[in-house]
Design a protein around this motif. Structure first.
Motif, short mmCIF file in Angstrom:
data_model
loop_
_atom_site.label_atom_id
_atom_site.label_comp_id
_atom_site.label_asym_id
_atom_site.label_seq_id
_atom_site.Cartn_x
_atom_site.Cartn_y
_atom_site.Cartn_z
N LEU A 99 0.79 -1.23 0.00
CA LEU A 99 0.00 0.00 0.00
C LEU A 99 0.82 1.29 0.00
CD1 LEU A 99 -2.93 -0.16 2.60
CD2 LEU A 99 -3.03 0.65 0.24
N ALA A 100 1.74 1.37 0.96
CA ALA A 100 2.42 2.65 1.20
C ALA A 100 3.81 2.39 1.76
CB ALA A 100 1.60 3.46 2.21
N THR A 101 4.62 3.43 1.82
CA THR A 101 5.91 3.32 2.52
C THR A 101 5.64 3.59 3.98
OG1 THR A 101 6.91 4.24 0.56
CG2 THR A 101 8.28 4.15 2.53
N MET A 102 5.82 2.56 4.80
CA MET A 102 5.43 2.69 6.21
C MET A 102 6.65 2.99 7.09
SD MET A 102 2.17 2.02 6.00
CE MET A 102 1.84 2.00 7.76
N HIS A 103 6.44 3.84 8.07
CA HIS A 103 7.47 4.14 9.06
C HIS A 103 6.81 4.06 10.43
CE1 HIS A 103 9.94 5.92 5.82
NE2 HIS A 103 8.77 6.32 5.36
N TYR A 104 7.61 3.77 11.44
CA TYR A 104 7.05 3.64 12.78
C TYR A 104 7.92 4.36 13.79
CZ TYR A 104 4.58 -0.02 10.34
OH TYR A 104 3.81 -0.69 9.43
N VAL A 105 7.27 4.99 14.75
CA VAL A 105 8.03 5.54 15.88
C VAL A 105 7.19 5.27 17.12
CG1 VAL A 105 7.10 7.88 15.50
CG2 VAL A 105 9.20 7.61 16.77
N ARG A 106 7.87 4.98 18.22
CA ARG A 106 7.13 4.69 19.45
C ARG A 106 6.98 5.95 20.29
NH1 ARG A 106 7.81 -0.96 22.26
NH2 ARG A 106 7.76 -2.32 20.44
N GLN A 107 5.82 6.07 20.88
CA GLN A 107 5.54 7.27 21.68
C GLN A 107 6.21 7.21 23.06
OE1 GLN A 107 1.36 8.10 22.23
NE2 GLN A 107 1.75 10.12 23.12
N GLY A 108 6.49 6.02 23.55
CA GLY A 108 7.05 5.94 24.91
C GLY A 108 5.98 6.23 25.93
#
Ligand code: G1P
Length: 302
Positions: A99-108
Motif C-alpha cells: 500500500l504505502a511506505t510505512m514508518h514507525y516511531v514509538r511514543q514511549g
C-alpha cells in the motif's frame, strides 16, 4: 507567488490502549479489530494513499507489533497460498504490504494526542502534513482529506475536519468557534476548546479525526502544557495557531457531511460493520436477507 510545498506525509497516531474494547484489546491492538474482514487501520492507510499520501508514519507503543506485521510481507503465508494456487487470497495478503511506505516511531510515555503528533516532528520536517486518527473511518465514497489538502493549498496554514453534532454530544469532541467564508464547505476557525461542557461549547461543530497541519504546530506543541485529562492536547496547540496567525498561518475547517464511522465506540463499531457488510457486493445480498428476517423477528418478539 512561490509554490507551496506539496503534502506527501501522513501521520497516524496508534498508541492508545483501547480500553473500551477489553478484553479483545488485552493482547491485540484496537487498530487491528476487523471491520468486516479488514483491520480498521487498513481503511485509514488506504484513505491516506487515495489522497496521494503514500509516506505513512505510525505512532505506536508497546504491544503494537501486529500493526507493523500487518503492513509487512508474510512470506510463509504467501508461499502457502501460492502453492495452493489461491490467487485471490494471495492478493489480499499482499495488498496491505504494497500500500504505502510505512514508518514507525514509538511514543514511549502516553502523554496525549498532542504529544503523539510531536513524536512525528523528526520524520515530517518542515512540510505541511496530514494526521488521521484511527477511530474515525471516513467512507471512501465521500472523500474528505483531498478536499482538506485543496483548502490548505489555497489558504496555507492548517485545516481541520469538522462535523455538526447534537449539542449533547459535543463534550466528546474538540469544539470549534467558526466564521463563514466565501466557500460553502469551508469555515475560518476563531477558537477551539477540547471536550467542553455543553454549556460552554462555542458551537456544535465537532473536530473529527482528520487534520492537515502546518509544521509550526511542532514548535507550539513543544510549549503546550497538559490540558484536558492531564494530556497534551492537539486541540490546545491548534487554538494557539488560530489565536495568532503569525505563528503558522490561519486555521480553516472543512465541514464534512459524508459518511463517518466511529470505530472507537462499541455501538458505532457494530453499526459500521453492519452498514459496510450490507453494502459489500460479495457478502451484502445474503447478509441483507438474513438481517431483514432477524430484525423482523426481533421487532415482533421484542
Ligand atoms: C480526539 C481529539 C478531539 C477530537 C476527537 C475526534 O479525542 O482530542 O479533539 O474531536 O479525537 O475523534 P479522542 O476521541 O481521542 O479522545
Amino acid at each position: 507567488m512561490a509554490s507551496r510545498p506539496t503534502i506527501s506525509k501522513a501521520v497516524i497516531p496508534a498508541a492508545g490502549l483501547g480500553t473500551r474494547f477489553l478484553p479483545a484489546t488485552k493482547a491485540t491492538p484496537k487498530e487491528m479489530l476487523p471491520v468486516v474482514d479488514k483491520p480498521a487501520i487498513q481503511y485509514v492507510v488506504e484513505e491516506a494513499v487515495s489522497a496521494g499520501l503514500d509516506d505513512v508514519l505510525m505512532i505506536t507503543g508497546r504491544n503494537k507489533r501486529p500493526l507493523e506485521d500487518h503492513f509487512d510481507r508474510n512470506y510463509e503465508l504467501e508461499s502457502a497460498l501460492q502453492k495452493k494456487g489461491d490467487a485471490s487470497r494471495l492478493a489480499k495478503v499482499q495488498e496491505s504490504s504494497d500500500l504505502a511506505t510505512m514508518h514507525y516511531v514509538r511514543q514511549g510515555d502516553p502523554k496525549g494526542l498532542g504529544h503523539a503528533v510531536l513524536c512525528a516532528a523528526p520524520h515530517v520536517g518542515h512540510e505541511p502534513f496530514a494526521v488521521l486518527l484511527g477511530d474515525d473511518l471516513i467512507d471512501p465514497r465521500d472523500p474528505l482529506l483531498q478536499r482538506m489538502i485543496e483548502v490548505q493549498e489555497e489558504h496555507g496554514g492548517s485545516v481541520i475536519a469538522l462535523m455538526e453534532v447534537a449539542p449533547e454530544q459535543i463534550h466528546l469532541y474538540g469544539c470549534a468557534a467558526v466564521e463563514a467564508t466565501a466557500e460553502g464547505d469551508t469555515v475560518k476557525i476563531t477558537g477551539l476548546v477540547e471536550k467542553p461542557d455543553p454549556a460552554d461549547a462555542p458551537s456544535n461543530y465537532a473536530i473529527i479525526g482528520r487534520y492537515v497541519l502546518a509544521p509550526q504546530i511542532f514548535d507550539v506543541l513543544r510549549e503546550t502544557e497538559p490540558g484536558r485529562g492531564g494530556e497534551i492536547q492537539l486541540t490546545d496547540a491548534l487554538q494557539q495557531l488560530a489565536a495568532d496567525e503569525k505563528l503558522g498561518g490561519p486555521v480553516h475547517g472543512v465541514v464534512f457531511q459524508g459518511r463517518r464511522y466511529d470505530t472507537g465506540d462499541r455501538g458505532d463499531y457494530l453499526r459500521a460493520i453492519v452498514r459496510l457488510a450490507c453494502e459489500r457486493e460479495d457478502l451484502g445480498p445474503e447478509f441483507r436477507t438474513w438481517l431483514r428476517g432477524y430484525v423482523g423477528q426481533e421487532l415482533t418478539e421484542g
